[in-house]
Design a protein around this motif. Structure first.
Motif, PDB file in Angstrom:
ATOM      1  N   TYR A  11     -49.029  53.073  99.268  1.00 43.86           N
ATOM      2  CA  TYR A  11     -48.232  54.285  99.464  1.00 43.86           C
ATOM      3  C   TYR A  11     -46.772  53.959  99.177  1.00 43.86           C
ATOM      4  CZ  TYR A  11     -52.066  56.380 102.132  1.00 43.86           C
ATOM      5  OH  TYR A  11     -53.269  56.894 102.524  1.00 43.86           O
ATOM      6  N   MET A  13     -43.293  54.820 100.402  1.00 42.74           N
ATOM      7  CA  MET A  13     -42.779  55.429 101.629  1.00 42.74           C
ATOM      8  C   MET A  13     -41.275  55.222 101.754  1.00 42.74           C
ATOM      9  SD  MET A  13     -45.850  54.661 104.320  1.00 42.74           S
ATOM     10  CE  MET A  13     -45.515  56.096 105.330  1.00 42.74           C
ATOM     11  N   LYS A  71     -51.462  56.389 109.062  1.00 35.50           N
ATOM     12  CA  LYS A  71     -51.284  57.549 109.942  1.00 35.50           C
ATOM     13  C   LYS A  71     -50.967  57.094 111.372  1.00 35.50           C
ATOM     14  CE  LYS A  71     -53.515  61.972 109.622  1.00 35.50           C
ATOM     15  NZ  LYS A  71     -54.739  62.659 109.311  1.00 35.50           N
ATOM     16  N   LYS A  74     -47.450  55.588 111.463  1.00 41.29           N
ATOM     17  CA  LYS A  74     -46.485  56.677 111.289  1.00 41.29           C
ATOM     18  C   LYS A  74     -46.311  57.496 112.572  1.00 41.29           C
ATOM     19  CE  LYS A  74     -46.210  59.962 108.051  1.00 41.29           C
ATOM     20  NZ  LYS A  74     -45.041  60.376 108.729  1.00 41.29           N
ATOM     21  N   GLN A  81     -41.657  57.640 106.476  1.00 40.95           N
ATOM     22  CA  GLN A  81     -42.136  58.901 105.899  1.00 40.95           C
ATOM     23  C   GLN A  81     -42.742  58.674 104.530  1.00 40.95           C
ATOM     24  OE1 GLN A  81     -38.440  60.993 105.792  1.00 40.95           O
ATOM     25  NE2 GLN A  81     -38.399  61.347 107.989  1.00 40.95           N
ATOM     26  N   TYR A  82     -43.711  59.528 104.179  1.00 42.88           N
ATOM     27  CA  TYR A  82     -44.304  59.469 102.847  1.00 42.88           C
ATOM     28  C   TYR A  82     -43.299  59.972 101.819  1.00 42.88           C
ATOM     29  CZ  TYR A  82     -48.853  59.163 105.203  1.00 42.88           C
ATOM     30  OH  TYR A  82     -49.906  58.777 105.984  1.00 42.88           O
ATOM     31  N   THR A  84     -43.151  62.090  98.488  1.00 43.95           N
ATOM     32  CA  THR A  84     -44.062  63.023  97.821  1.00 43.95           C
ATOM     33  C   THR A  84     -43.588  63.335  96.404  1.00 43.95           C
ATOM     34  OG1 THR A  84     -42.875  64.870  98.815  1.00 43.95           O
ATOM     35  CG2 THR A  84     -44.843  64.115  99.961  1.00 43.95           C
ATOM     36  N   LYS A  91     -48.631  63.164  98.330  1.00 43.85           N
ATOM     37  CA  LYS A  91     -48.098  61.828  98.645  1.00 43.85           C
ATOM     38  C   LYS A  91     -48.213  60.976  97.392  1.00 43.85           C
ATOM     39  CE  LYS A  91     -50.142  62.155 103.165  1.00 43.85           C
ATOM     40  NZ  LYS A  91     -51.421  61.942 103.797  1.00 43.85           N
ATOM     41  N   ILE A  93     -49.233  57.880  95.672  1.00 42.09           N
ATOM     42  CA  ILE A  93     -50.126  56.736  95.849  1.00 42.09           C
ATOM     43  C   ILE A  93     -50.079  55.950  94.549  1.00 42.09           C
ATOM     44  CG2 ILE A  93     -52.524  56.037  96.151  1.00 42.09           C
ATOM     45  CD1 ILE A  93     -52.819  58.538  97.954  1.00 42.09           C
TER      46      ILE A  93
END
Length: 178
Positions: A11, A13, A71, A74, A81-82, A84, A91, A93
Motif C-alpha cells: 500500500y 500510505m 486496517k 490504522k 492514511q491510505y 488514493t 487506494k 496498491i
C-alpha cells in the motif's frame, strides 16, 4: 481464519505531519513490512556539517501487509492514511514486482538518484529497457531524458506516487525490451 487467505500487498500510505519514522517504528513493532524512500542530505548544525539519512518525500510510507492487518494498525493510529488515486478514488496498491524494482534502486541511497512526482515525467516518450550491468543490473524501467540531467536515464515509476531516475548508465549496459 480469513486473514490466512489474504495475501500481503504493498500500500502507498501517508503518515501525516512528517511522522513517517514513527509509522515505520510502529509497523516494524507490529512485524509488518514497510519501506520509506530515503537519501543522504548534508545539513549544518552548530557550525558542523552532518550527513543524515532523510525521507525523500515527507509523509510517504509503503506498507507491505495483509489488508486486515493494515486496517487493524490504522484503527490504532490516526496519522496513517491510505493514498488514493485521484481519478478513481481507489487506494493505491503497488504490484510486488514494481515495488521490488523500486526498492532495489531507491534502497541503495545512491547520491545520483533523482526523484520526481508522477506528473513531472512523460514516460510514454521513453523506451522500455533492462539494465545489463553495473550496480542496477537486472532492473527494468523507461529510458528517457529527465529534467535536471544532461543525459537520458532509466526511470522506475510507482504509478501515481513517485518515480526514481537511476544514476547515469552507459548505453552499452542497456538492452531494449520489445
Amino acid at each position: 481464519m480469513e486473514t490466512e487467505k489474504e495475501n500481503e500487498i504493498w500500500y502507498a500510505m501517508r503518515a501525516t505531519y512528517r511522522r513517517e519514522s514513527d509509522a515505520m517504528r510502529l509497523l516494524e513493532k507490529e512485524k509488518l513490512g514497510c519501506f520509506i524512500p530515503m537519501q543522504y542530505k548534508i545539513s549544518v548544525k552548530k557550525g558542523k556539517k552532518i550527513r543524515a539519512l532523510v525521507p525523500i518525500i515527507h509523509n510517504l510510507v509503503f506498507v507491505h501487509a495483509r489488508p486486515s492487518e493494515v486496517k487493524r494498525v490504522k484503527s490504532q493510529v490516526t496519522y496513517l492514511q491510505y493514498i488514493t488515486d485521484t481519478r478513481s478514488g481507489e487506494k493505491i496498491i503497488v504490484p510486488d514486482s514494481q515495488m521490488q524494482r523500486f526498492i532495489a534502486v531507491a534502497g541503495t541511497y545512491n547520491d545520483h538518484l533523482m526523484y520526481f512526482q508522477p506528473d513531472e515525467l512523460n514516460l510514454s516518450k521513453g523506451t522500455k529497457v533492462r539494465v545489463t550491468g553495473g550496480e542496477f543490473e537486472g532492473q527494468e524501467g523507461i529510458f528517457l531524458k529527465v529534467k535536471g540531467a544532461r543525459d537520458r536515464r532509466v526511470v522506475i515509476e510507482i504509478q501515481g506516487v513517485i518515480a526514481v531516475a537511476m544514476a547515469t548508465i552507459h548505453p552499452d549496459l542497456i538492452d531494449v525490451i520489445e
